[in-house]
Design a protein around this motif. Structure first.
Motif, PDB file in Angstrom:
ATOM      1  N   ARG A   1       0.923  -1.031  -0.449  1.00  0.00           N
ATOM      2  CA  ARG A   1      -0.246   0.284   0.446  1.00  0.00           C
ATOM      3  C   ARG A   1       1.181   1.615  -0.073  1.00  0.00           C
ATOM      4  NH1 ARG A   1      -5.253   2.473   1.265  1.00  0.00           N
ATOM      5  NH2 ARG A   1      -4.670   3.592   2.957  1.00  0.00           N
ATOM      6  N   TRP A   2       0.986   1.975  -1.319  1.00  0.00           N
ATOM      7  CA  TRP A   2       1.735   3.332  -1.409  1.00  0.00           C
ATOM      8  C   TRP A   2       1.437   4.188  -0.485  1.00  0.00           C
ATOM      9  CZ3 TRP A   2      -0.120   7.840  -2.174  1.00  0.00           C
ATOM     10  CH2 TRP A   2      -1.128   7.322  -3.358  1.00  0.00           C
ATOM     11  N   GLU A   3       0.242   4.532   0.143  1.00  0.00           N
ATOM     12  CA  GLU A   3      -0.420   4.984   0.447  1.00  0.00           C
ATOM     13  C   GLU A   3      -0.128   5.661   1.918  1.00  0.00           C
ATOM     14  OE1 GLU A   3      -2.350   3.265  -1.464  1.00  0.00           O
ATOM     15  OE2 GLU A   3      -3.284   4.467  -2.314  1.00  0.00           O
ATOM     16  N   GLY A   4       0.694   4.080   2.884  1.00  0.00           N
ATOM     17  CA  GLY A   4       1.200   3.912   3.968  1.00  0.00           C
ATOM     18  C   GLY A   4      -0.052   3.735   4.972  1.00  0.00           C
ATOM     19  N   ASP A   5      -0.006   3.607   6.192  1.00  0.00           N
ATOM     20  CA  ASP A   5      -0.944   2.778   6.704  1.00  0.00           C
ATOM     21  C   ASP A   5      -1.437   4.262   7.690  1.00  0.00           C
ATOM     22  OD1 ASP A   5      -2.278   1.723   9.647  1.00  0.00           O
ATOM     23  OD2 ASP A   5      -0.844   0.123   9.189  1.00  0.00           O
ATOM     24  N   ASP A   6      -3.291   4.073   7.698  1.00  0.00           N
ATOM     25  CA  ASP A   6      -3.485   5.478   8.195  1.00  0.00           C
ATOM     26  C   ASP A   6      -3.668   5.383   9.403  1.00  0.00           C
ATOM     27  OD1 ASP A   6      -4.496   6.295   5.808  1.00  0.00           O
ATOM     28  OD2 ASP A   6      -6.689   5.364   5.418  1.00  0.00           O
ATOM     29  N   ALA A   7      -3.763   4.393   9.614  1.00  0.00           N
ATOM     30  CA  ALA A   7      -4.299   3.987  11.389  1.00  0.00           C
ATOM     31  C   ALA A   7      -3.206   4.832  12.424  1.00  0.00           C
ATOM     32  CB  ALA A   7      -4.299   3.115  11.557  1.00  0.00           C
ATOM     33  N   GLN A   8      -1.716   4.163  11.884  1.00  0.00           N
ATOM     34  CA  GLN A   8      -0.275   4.215  12.337  1.00  0.00           C
ATOM     35  C   GLN A   8       0.073   6.058  11.493  1.00  0.00           C
ATOM     36  OE1 GLN A   8       2.908   2.355  13.037  1.00  0.00           O
ATOM     37  NE2 GLN A   8       0.844   1.355  13.723  1.00  0.00           N
ATOM     38  N   TRP A   9      -0.183   6.255  10.865  1.00  0.00           N
ATOM     39  CA  TRP A   9      -0.377   7.504  10.861  1.00  0.00           C
ATOM     40  C   TRP A   9      -1.424   9.455  11.574  1.00  0.00           C
ATOM     41  CZ3 TRP A   9       2.634  11.136   7.390  1.00  0.00           C
ATOM     42  CH2 TRP A   9       3.567   9.963   6.555  1.00  0.00           C
ATOM     43  N   ASP A  10      -2.198   8.257  11.932  1.00  0.00           N
ATOM     44  CA  ASP A  10      -3.348   9.256  12.727  1.00  0.00           C
ATOM     45  C   ASP A  10      -2.919   9.319  14.099  1.00  0.00           C
ATOM     46  OD1 ASP A  10      -5.471   9.706  10.663  1.00  0.00           O
ATOM     47  OD2 ASP A  10      -6.970   7.568  11.379  1.00  0.00           O
ATOM     48  N   GLU A  11      -2.165   8.174  13.779  1.00  0.00           N
ATOM     49  CA  GLU A  11      -1.709   7.427  16.031  1.00  0.00           C
ATOM     50  C   GLU A  11      -0.015   8.973  15.724  1.00  0.00           C
ATOM     51  OE1 GLU A  11       1.110   4.632  18.609  1.00  0.00           O
ATOM     52  OE2 GLU A  11      -0.564   4.144  16.991  1.00  0.00           O
ATOM     53  N   ALA A  12       0.367   9.125  15.283  1.00  0.00           N
ATOM     54  CA  ALA A  12       1.772  10.056  15.087  1.00  0.00           C
ATOM     55  C   ALA A  12       0.808  11.166  15.208  1.00  0.00           C
ATOM     56  CB  ALA A  12       2.234   9.151  13.704  1.00  0.00           C
ATOM     57  N   PHE A  13      -0.302  11.516  14.449  1.00  0.00           N
ATOM     58  CA  PHE A  13       0.008  12.973  14.227  1.00  0.00           C
ATOM     59  C   PHE A  13      -1.351  13.190  15.903  1.00  0.00           C
ATOM     60  CE2 PHE A  13       1.876  13.457  10.664  1.00  0.00           C
ATOM     61  CZ  PHE A  13       1.644  14.587  10.246  1.00  0.00           C
ATOM     62  N   SER A  14      -1.947  12.398  16.807  1.00  0.00           N
ATOM     63  CA  SER A  14      -2.700  12.512  17.464  1.00  0.00           C
ATOM     64  C   SER A  14      -2.491  13.704  18.512  1.00  0.00           C
ATOM     65  CB  SER A  14      -3.159  10.984  17.679  1.00  0.00           C
ATOM     66  OG  SER A  14      -1.869  10.759  19.192  1.00  0.00           O
ATOM     67  N   ALA A  15      -0.787  13.510  18.919  1.00  0.00           N
ATOM     68  CA  ALA A  15      -0.151  15.226  19.357  1.00  0.00           C
ATOM     69  C   ALA A  15      -0.009  15.700  18.705  1.00  0.00           C
ATOM     70  CB  ALA A  15       1.026  14.303  20.746  1.00  0.00           C
TER      71      ALA A  15
ATOM     72  N   PRO B   1      -1.076  19.096  17.485  1.00  0.00           N
ATOM     73  CA  PRO B   1      -2.712  19.742  16.677  1.00  0.00           C
ATOM     74  C   PRO B   1      -2.659  20.228  16.098  1.00  0.00           C
ATOM     75  CG  PRO B   1      -1.413  20.280  18.922  1.00  0.00           C
ATOM     76  CD  PRO B   1      -0.786  19.306  18.817  1.00  0.00           C
ATOM     77  N   LEU B   2      -1.824  21.099  15.732  1.00  0.00           N
ATOM     78  CA  LEU B   2      -1.878  22.002  14.768  1.00  0.00           C
ATOM     79  C   LEU B   2      -2.201  21.816  13.218  1.00  0.00           C
ATOM     80  CD1 LEU B   2      -0.579  24.706  12.819  1.00  0.00           C
ATOM     81  CD2 LEU B   2       2.070  23.787  13.239  1.00  0.00           C
ATOM     82  N   SER B   3      -1.737  20.378  13.060  1.00  0.00           N
ATOM     83  CA  SER B   3      -1.721  19.413  11.328  1.00  0.00           C
ATOM     84  C   SER B   3      -3.733  19.377  11.729  1.00  0.00           C
ATOM     85  CB  SER B   3      -0.915  18.173  11.720  1.00  0.00           C
ATOM     86  OG  SER B   3      -1.621  17.237  12.984  1.00  0.00           O
ATOM     87  N   ARG B   4      -3.689  19.139  12.556  1.00  0.00           N
ATOM     88  CA  ARG B   4      -5.542  18.752  12.108  1.00  0.00           C
ATOM     89  C   ARG B   4      -6.383  19.786  11.422  1.00  0.00           C
ATOM     90  NH1 ARG B   4      -6.523  13.779  12.484  1.00  0.00           N
ATOM     91  NH2 ARG B   4      -5.229  12.059  14.358  1.00  0.00           N
ATOM     92  N   GLY B   5      -6.918  19.034  10.704  1.00  0.00           N
ATOM     93  CA  GLY B   5      -8.169  20.386  10.492  1.00  0.00           C
ATOM     94  C   GLY B   5      -9.715  19.937  10.136  1.00  0.00           C
ATOM     95  N   PRO B   6     -10.537  20.764   9.246  1.00  0.00           N
ATOM     96  CA  PRO B   6     -11.421  20.342   8.604  1.00  0.00           C
ATOM     97  C   PRO B   6     -11.084  18.596   7.630  1.00  0.00           C
ATOM     98  CG  PRO B   6     -11.444  21.413   7.691  1.00  0.00           C
ATOM     99  CD  PRO B   6     -10.475  21.793   8.773  1.00  0.00           C
ATOM    100  N   ARG B   7     -11.815  17.878   7.848  1.00  0.00           N
ATOM    101  CA  ARG B   7     -12.297  16.508   6.973  1.00  0.00           C
ATOM    102  C   ARG B   7     -12.738  16.708   5.834  1.00  0.00           C
ATOM    103  NH1 ARG B   7      -9.457  11.195   8.941  1.00  0.00           N
ATOM    104  NH2 ARG B   7      -8.422  12.550  10.835  1.00  0.00           N
ATOM    105  N   PRO B   8     -11.948  15.969   4.907  1.00  0.00           N
ATOM    106  CA  PRO B   8     -12.877  16.417   2.978  1.00  0.00           C
ATOM    107  C   PRO B   8     -14.615  15.400   2.940  1.00  0.00           C
ATOM    108  CG  PRO B   8     -11.284  14.955   3.120  1.00  0.00           C
ATOM    109  CD  PRO B   8     -11.435  15.816   4.207  1.00  0.00           C
TER     110      PRO B   8
END
Length: 203
Positions: free
Chosen positions: A180-194, A196-203
């Motif tokens: 999966r070239w896109e990577g693991d969504d859950a892993q990226w979500d966990e890495a960004f969970s701390a 807050p600057l990175s988070r914005g409205p979801r499409p």
């Protein structure tokens, strides 16, 4: 604002998915090592895509810019699905250069704005050290001394030397997702969970 600094397309896909922001940035969808990012920023992108420096690479799967060691998998296209040729590159170089000139201007405008920027470098093959990331942060700070920014270093495994990281740099891990070239969504979500600057409205 969250801006990716490579290593490859996984970064762009995940940052757009996580932040909901599809705005294009200079290093989106490119394949490049950390040294190419450092040199491009330090040189204000002047040595990227110079005439006579771009050629087919990897059996015509992409174009390699010898001046910057950046691999372009998506910007130069053969007309009929065959491998990319030098003629294809030469015909398209002006339009591709125009695109990246505009993206460089966007980079400068963001750097000059009051926005706080989180730069994200995905060290997809665990090649870099804390000192390498410190150098990247210093190059960004030197190029844009008035900018408010921080840097997130994402690896496959924890770094050996995190205590050496400069202020303003944090690290995390995102495991590879085989096939999966896109990577693991859950892993990226966990890495960004701390982060807050990175988070914005979801499409």
């Amino acid at each position: 604002m969250c801006v990716g600094l490579g290593y490859h397309c996984e970064t762009t896909y995940q940052l757009r998915r996580i932040t909901g922001n599809g705005s294009a940035h200079f290093f989106d969808w490119l394949d490049l090592e950390l040294e190419s990012v450092v040199e491009a920023i330090a040189d204000d992108f002047a040595h990227v895509l110079r005439p006579g420096q771009v050629e087919p690479f990897s059996d015509g799967l992409c174009a390699l810019d010898r001046g910057s060691d950046i691999r372009f998998f998506h910007d130069f296209r053969p007309a009929d699905g065959r491998p990319l040729t030098q003629d294809d590159i030469d015909r398209q170089l002006d339009s591709v250069r125009a695109k990246f000139t505009a993206l460089a201007e966007r980079w400068r405008a963001l750097a000059a704005s009051p926005a706080k920027v989180l730069y994200v470098h995905h060290d997809a093959f665990d090649e870099s050290t804390a000192r390498d990331l410190n150098r990247l942060r210093q190059v960004i700070a030197t190029a844009h001394p008035g900018q408010r920014s921080s840097l997130l270093w994402l690896r496959r495994t924890p770094p050996a030397d995190p205590a050496l990281l400069s202020t303003g740099i944090t690290w995390g891990t995102v495991a590879e997702s085989p096939g999966r070239w896109e990577g693991d969504d859950a892993q990226w979500d966990e890495a960004f969970s701390a982060v807050p600057l990175s988070r914005g409205p979801r499409p």
